[in-house]
Write an enzyme that holds these catalytic residues in place. Structure first.
Site, PDB file in Angstrom:
ATOM      1  CD  GLU A 142      -8.377  -0.367   4.302  1.00 22.81           C
ATOM      2  OE1 GLU A 142      -7.559  -0.283   5.255  1.00 22.81           O
ATOM      3  OE2 GLU A 142      -8.907   0.629   3.785  1.00 22.81           O
ATOM      4  NE  ARG A 158      -6.319   1.499   0.203  1.00 26.02           N
ATOM      5  CZ  ARG A 158      -6.579   2.097   1.345  1.00 26.02           C
ATOM      6  NH1 ARG A 158      -5.729   1.988   2.339  1.00 26.02           N
ATOM      7  NH2 ARG A 158      -7.685   2.772   1.492  1.00 26.02           N
ATOM      8  NE  ARG A 175      -8.008  13.064   2.933  1.00 27.66           N
ATOM      9  CZ  ARG A 175      -8.174  11.769   2.712  1.00 27.66           C
ATOM     10  NH1 ARG A 175      -9.067  11.350   1.834  1.00 27.66           N
ATOM     11  NH2 ARG A 175      -7.454  10.868   3.346  1.00 27.66           N
ATOM     12  CG  HIS A 194     -12.316   4.633   2.868  1.00 26.22           C
ATOM     13  ND1 HIS A 194     -12.875   5.795   3.343  1.00 26.22           N
ATOM     14  CD2 HIS A 194     -10.987   4.758   3.061  1.00 26.22           C
ATOM     15  CE1 HIS A 194     -11.929   6.602   3.797  1.00 26.22           C
ATOM     16  NE2 HIS A 194     -10.778   5.987   3.633  1.00 26.22           N
ATOM     17  CG  ASN A 211      -1.814   1.142   1.365  1.00 26.74           C
ATOM     18  OD1 ASN A 211      -1.806   2.033   0.512  1.00 26.74           O
ATOM     19  ND2 ASN A 211      -2.610   1.168   2.417  1.00 26.74           N
TER      20      ASN A 211
END
Ligand code: ADP
Length: 422
Positions: A383, A97, A245, A185, A11
């Site tokens: 994940e 990913r 964010r 996600h 990732n």
């Protein structure tokens, strides 16, 4: 020696490369994470740290500023180190990913030069993430051409959003082709919804709202295991306020800042991605733990705003499905902050939702109170496991990773550039 077949999961971000190795456990048709870690500070002061299955640190290394910029050399270091750290394992595939699959990739895909070119074309959709996701694929393809690689997408879970959930009210003109809501996600939502279905089969066909609350946060409305709405949109800026964010913003704010404050694309990007969210509102930190431990009024306001927006969006997600049968919290904040869960759930009391304070405090799997009209769960996301599962099954499905599918064919990789990486 009969070595275990394992999958390397990568990732890659702008300044970090997270990695995990997951081993196939044939007897249980399962995967076991045997190692994980990251190289952080890439580009400045790179630090490598690896942990074993019990989260114990088993290796550390630092590089000077000059070497910290050599991304390919850092990846090569990892690939050299892995066989030494895991002498009983044979890495038979790498899963990556990838943030954006655009409209082209709605499921994991074997990495080929053609696929890499198509993924490259999606860089404008995720310029802060996509180039970093692709770099290790290219490096691995060059250094270990025999190692099969699979790209797994954060957008794929949402690929079948109903058109009303994926469409912006823009003119249907070629100029706006591809400007739509994608959602992110997805690997987390896929893992969590599958876990929930395994743990509570009676919920498998029901309407679930999953709250993925971490540095990046979003919600998904999942009906019968399929994504039907989500809070992130064209980019991972939309929806909830996050660590740094801003989340949803009236687009008129951007026009105002451009016209009246003379801001250009770069300073807007910096503002919206790096200086807003919890950090912007608190003026203190993007880290939920720090904010919850602070007595500063601005820190409290940031947490309150976050919980308000999560609760509001849970209701919106339920509305998209015509109801809600279960609520799930996951990711760093969702899994670890009883206070955020309690605050969000108390704002949803009008739904008939109530949590058990004791169960919430000790992070039980199910934290709803007996009288709650719907169950509330805390489920750790994973994940990496999802990526490894996709990678191994993609290769088995291709018929090219047959060694992964059957024990009999183990060891069939012919040229092994390093002893343990097939
Ligand atoms: P990422 O999006 O980078 O994967 P994570 O899922 O790891 O992020 O979530 C990071 C967030 O989780 C941070 O805001 C951190 O403060 C928060 N977090 C982790 N542990 C706790 C805790 N015990 N209490 C409150 N927040 C926590």
């Amino acid at each position: 020696m009969n070595r275990h077949e394992s999958c390397l999961v990568l990732n890659a971000g702008s300044s970090s490369l997270k990695f995990s190795v997951l081993r196939r456990v044939e007897a249980h048709d399962d995967l076991q994470q045997v190692l994980s870690g990251q190289i952080a500070g890439i580009g400045t002061e790179a630090v490598f740290e690896a942990r074993d299955a019990n989260r114990r640190v088993i290796a550390r290394q630092r590089w000077n500023a000059e070497d910290s910029q050599r991304r390919e050399a850092l990846l090569a270091f990892l690939l050299d180190w892995l066989p030494q750290a895991l002498p009983e394992d044979r890495i038979v595939a790498a899963g990556h990913r990838v943030v954006h699959g655009g409209r082209t990739f709605s499921r994991p895909v074997r990495v080929t030069p053609e696929v890499l070119a198509e993924l490259e074309a999606l860089v404008p959709l995720a310029p802060l993430h996509q180039p970093h996701n692709l770099a290790p694929m290219r490096a691995l393809a060059a250094s270990h051409p025999e190692l099969p690689q699979v790209a797994c997408f954060d957008t794929a879970f949402h690929a079948e959003l109903p058109w009303v959930a994926s469409t912006y009210a823009l003119p249907r003109e070629p100029a706006y082709e591809g400007v739509q809501r994608y959602g992110f996600h997805g690997l987390s939502y896929e893992y969590v919804s599958q876990r929930l279905a395994a743990l509570r089969p009676e919920l498998a066909n029901q309407r679930i709202v999953i709250c993925h609350l971490g540095n990046g946060s979003s919600l998904a409305a999942v009906h019968a295991g399929r994504g039907v709405d989500t809070t992130m949109g064209f980019t991972a800026l939309d929806g909830l306020p996050m660590g740094t964010r801003c989340g949803s913003l009236d687009p008129g704010v951007l026009l105002y800042l451009m016209r009246e404050k003379g801001m250009g694309a770069d300073s807007l990007e910096d503002l919206l991605y790096r200086r807003s969210g919890l950090l912007g509102v608190s003026g203190l930190s993007s880290d939920m733990r720090v904010l919850q431990e602070s007595a500063e009024p601005a820190a409290r306001r940031a947490v309150e705003l976050f919980c308000f927006r999560v609760a509001k969006e849970v209701a919106a997600m339920a509305g998209s499905m015509g109801g809600i049968d279960a609520l799930v919290f996951t990711a760093g904040i969702g899994e670890n902050s009883p206070a955020v869960r309690a605050d969000v759930c108390s704002r949803l009391g009008w739904l008939g939702l109530a949590i058990d304070d004791d169960a919430n405090g000790r992070r039980a799997l199910e934290i709803s109170a007996d009288e709650s009209v719907l169950p509330v769960f805390v489920l750790p996301t994973n994940e990496e496991t999802m990526i490894a599962m996709h990678t191994l099954s993609r290769l088995a499905g291709d018929g090219r990773g047959a060694a992964l599918a059957t024990r009999q064919e183990a060891g069939s990789c012919s040229t092994a550039p390093t002893p343990a990486i097939c």
